[in-house]
Design an enzyme around this catalytic site. Sequence first.
Site, mmCIF file in Angstrom:
data_model
loop_
_atom_site.group_PDB
_atom_site.id
_atom_site.type_symbol
_atom_site.label_atom_id
_atom_site.label_comp_id
_atom_site.label_asym_id
_atom_site.label_seq_id
_atom_site.Cartn_x
_atom_site.Cartn_y
_atom_site.Cartn_z
ATOM 1 N N SER A 163 -5.115 5.510 2.011
ATOM 2 C CA SER A 163 -6.328 4.821 2.458
ATOM 3 C C SER A 163 -7.203 5.800 3.222
ATOM 4 O O SER A 163 -6.797 6.326 4.268
ATOM 5 C CB SER A 163 -5.968 3.652 3.381
ATOM 6 O OG SER A 163 -7.134 3.253 4.076
ATOM 7 N N HIS A 204 -7.377 4.518 -2.013
ATOM 8 C CA HIS A 204 -7.570 3.159 -1.486
ATOM 9 C C HIS A 204 -8.778 3.164 -0.551
ATOM 10 O O HIS A 204 -8.869 3.976 0.368
ATOM 11 C CB HIS A 204 -6.301 2.733 -0.746
ATOM 12 C CG HIS A 204 -6.292 1.313 -0.285
ATOM 13 N ND1 HIS A 204 -6.006 0.251 -1.122
ATOM 14 C CD2 HIS A 204 -6.523 0.766 0.936
ATOM 15 C CE1 HIS A 204 -6.053 -0.883 -0.429
ATOM 16 N NE2 HIS A 204 -6.374 -0.595 0.821
ATOM 17 N N ASP A 208 -11.053 0.936 1.870
ATOM 18 C CA ASP A 208 -11.041 -0.287 2.679
ATOM 19 C C ASP A 208 -12.446 -0.672 3.119
ATOM 20 O O ASP A 208 -13.057 0.002 3.952
ATOM 21 C CB ASP A 208 -10.172 -0.074 3.925
ATOM 22 C CG ASP A 208 -8.690 -0.137 3.600
ATOM 23 O OD1 ASP A 208 -8.263 -1.132 2.980
ATOM 24 O OD2 ASP A 208 -7.969 0.807 3.961
ATOM 25 N N MET A 225 -14.847 -3.142 5.039
ATOM 26 C CA MET A 225 -14.825 -4.142 6.118
ATOM 27 C C MET A 225 -16.252 -4.471 6.540
ATOM 28 O O MET A 225 -17.096 -3.574 6.635
ATOM 29 C CB MET A 225 -14.051 -3.600 7.314
ATOM 30 C CG MET A 225 -12.640 -3.163 6.954
ATOM 31 S SD MET A 225 -11.736 -2.671 8.414
ATOM 32 C CE MET A 225 -10.251 -1.993 7.650
ATOM 33 N N HIS A 228 -10.449 -2.360 -1.709
ATOM 34 C CA HIS A 228 -9.903 -3.516 -0.987
ATOM 35 C C HIS A 228 -11.034 -4.139 -0.174
ATOM 36 O O HIS A 228 -11.449 -3.586 0.847
ATOM 37 C CB HIS A 228 -8.751 -3.019 -0.089
ATOM 38 C CG HIS A 228 -8.192 -4.070 0.824
ATOM 39 N ND1 HIS A 228 -7.302 -3.776 1.835
ATOM 40 C CD2 HIS A 228 -8.379 -5.414 0.883
ATOM 41 C CE1 HIS A 228 -6.980 -4.888 2.479
ATOM 42 N NE2 HIS A 228 -7.630 -5.890 1.928
ATOM 43 N N MET A 268 -12.528 -6.525 2.352
ATOM 44 C CA MET A 268 -12.274 -7.430 3.486
ATOM 45 C C MET A 268 -13.649 -7.930 3.905
ATOM 46 O O MET A 268 -14.198 -7.532 4.944
ATOM 47 C CB MET A 268 -11.564 -6.671 4.610
ATOM 48 C CG MET A 268 -10.105 -6.373 4.258
ATOM 49 S SD MET A 268 -9.401 -5.020 5.216
ATOM 50 C CE MET A 268 -9.870 -3.643 4.182
ATOM 51 N N MET A 311 -0.397 -7.849 2.538
ATOM 52 C CA MET A 311 -0.750 -7.181 3.791
ATOM 53 C C MET A 311 0.462 -7.196 4.722
ATOM 54 O O MET A 311 1.030 -8.257 5.000
ATOM 55 C CB MET A 311 -1.908 -7.899 4.492
ATOM 56 C CG MET A 311 -3.255 -7.809 3.796
ATOM 57 S SD MET A 311 -3.875 -6.146 3.507
ATOM 58 C CE MET A 311 -4.014 -5.494 5.167
ATOM 59 N N GLY A 350 -8.115 -5.042 9.129
ATOM 60 C CA GLY A 350 -9.188 -4.682 10.053
ATOM 61 C C GLY A 350 -9.065 -3.288 10.633
ATOM 62 O O GLY A 350 -10.072 -2.674 10.949
ATOM 63 N N GLY A 377 -6.634 0.582 10.782
ATOM 64 C CA GLY A 377 -5.504 1.419 10.413
ATOM 65 C C GLY A 377 -4.602 1.614 11.621
ATOM 66 O O GLY A 377 -4.939 1.224 12.742
ATOM 67 N N ASP A 398 0.295 -3.088 1.882
ATOM 68 C CA ASP A 398 -0.798 -2.423 2.611
ATOM 69 C C ASP A 398 -0.646 -2.659 4.110
ATOM 70 O O ASP A 398 -0.818 -3.784 4.585
ATOM 71 C CB ASP A 398 -2.144 -2.977 2.113
ATOM 72 C CG ASP A 398 -3.332 -2.243 2.731
ATOM 73 O OD1 ASP A 398 -3.132 -1.329 3.541
ATOM 74 O OD2 ASP A 398 -4.472 -2.610 2.370
ATOM 75 N N GLY A 399 -0.343 -1.570 4.832
ATOM 76 C CA GLY A 399 -0.338 -1.628 6.290
ATOM 77 C C GLY A 399 0.963 -1.157 6.902
ATOM 78 O O GLY A 399 2.038 -1.669 6.584
ATOM 79 N N GLY A 400 0.879 -0.139 7.743
ATOM 80 C CA GLY A 400 2.055 0.321 8.481
ATOM 81 C C GLY A 400 3.109 1.011 7.637
ATOM 82 O O GLY A 400 4.259 1.152 8.071
ATOM 83 N N SER A 454 -2.848 6.068 8.016
ATOM 84 C CA SER A 454 -2.565 6.952 9.155
ATOM 85 C C SER A 454 -1.347 7.837 8.899
ATOM 86 O O SER A 454 -1.305 8.974 9.378
ATOM 87 C CB SER A 454 -2.376 6.123 10.429
ATOM 88 O OG SER A 454 -1.461 5.076 10.210
HETATM 89 C C1 DX5 Z 1 -6.097 -2.505 6.995
HETATM 90 C C2 DX5 Z 1 -6.284 -1.747 5.700
HETATM 91 C C3 DX5 Z 1 -5.217 -0.757 5.385
HETATM 92 C C4 DX5 Z 1 -5.074 0.316 6.375
HETATM 93 C C5 DX5 Z 1 -3.719 0.905 6.270
HETATM 94 O O1 DX5 Z 1 -7.045 -3.499 7.066
HETATM 95 O O2 DX5 Z 1 -6.330 -2.647 4.618
HETATM 96 O O3 DX5 Z 1 -5.441 -0.195 4.103
HETATM 97 O O4 DX5 Z 1 -5.984 1.337 6.251
HETATM 98 O O5 DX5 Z 1 -3.617 1.833 7.276
HETATM 99 P P1 DX5 Z 1 -2.235 2.263 7.879
HETATM 100 O O6 DX5 Z 1 -1.463 2.907 6.767
HETATM 101 O O7 DX5 Z 1 -2.630 3.221 8.942
HETATM 102 O O8 DX5 Z 1 -1.575 1.029 8.391
HETATM 103 ZN ZN ZN Z 2 -6.404 -1.840 2.515
#
Ligand code: DX5
Ligand code: ZN
Length: 227
Positions: free
Chosen positions: A10, A35, A37, A39, A74, A76, A145, A150, A152, A183-185, A206
């Site tokens: 991402s 990816h 994102d 927002m 993606h 949002m 998710m 919202g 990273g 997606d996430g963490g 990240s």
């Molecule tokens: C959050 C995004 C994710 C995010 C993931 O809203 O959809 O794609 O960037 O970031 P990490 O890998 O840092 O959790």
């Molecule tokens: Zn995402």
Amino acid sequence: MSTIHRIAPSILSADFARLGEEVRSVIAGGADWIHFDVMDNHYVPNLTFGPMICSALKPYAVTADGRPVPVDVHLMVQPVDALAQAFAQAGADCISFHPDASSHVHRSVQAIKAAGCKAGLVFNPAAPLDVLDWMIEEIDLICIMSVNPGFGGQSFIESALRKIELARQRIDACGKDIRLEVDGGIKVDNIARAAVAGADTFVAGSAIFGQPDYRRVIDAMRAALKG
Ligand code: DX5
Ligand code: ZN
């Protein structure tokens, strides 16, 4: 069903002052997808990039030997449809949105496909998968998710693993080739657990852009997936 693992960095965690270069570097490091994102400071409390940036980055989404790298958008955002069309024109390959952000989910999916893109649905940590009862045949990707959308750099929410398992059961029962993205963490030390639960596509922001050597992180993720 697909068993090929895809790693989708991402660019939310990339250096925004050097986005083209960052896309190039992460592809050189082994990224399978990019990816993106999006927002809107309305559906989520943050504001990122729009279709003009997607279209500016599209020429960078290519391997050194000229193979295109899919741009995984993606959304949002709420409402969904106008921006989805703008991203289709900006070169998105797959466009995913949150079903709770569209008043007419079926129509939104059809419009994305009619624009020539793959379509995906994204499920927040507290969102049920019920809409798949009616939509799974229509889509190409399910994204679970594992953080609240919202930002990273958040911590992985463990209950996402159960939801990935449930989504995997639905995909297997349907028999269609649908990618199951998480997606996430996602980090080197938890990516294998997401794969065991049934995910085949891994967004990581990240974990990759927070390190100086993208290739090293992506290789470590692939090694963890093999193990
Ligand atoms: C959050 C995004 C994710 C995010 C993931 O809203 O959809 O794609 O960037 O970031 P990490 O890998 O840092 O959790
Ligand atoms: Zn995402």
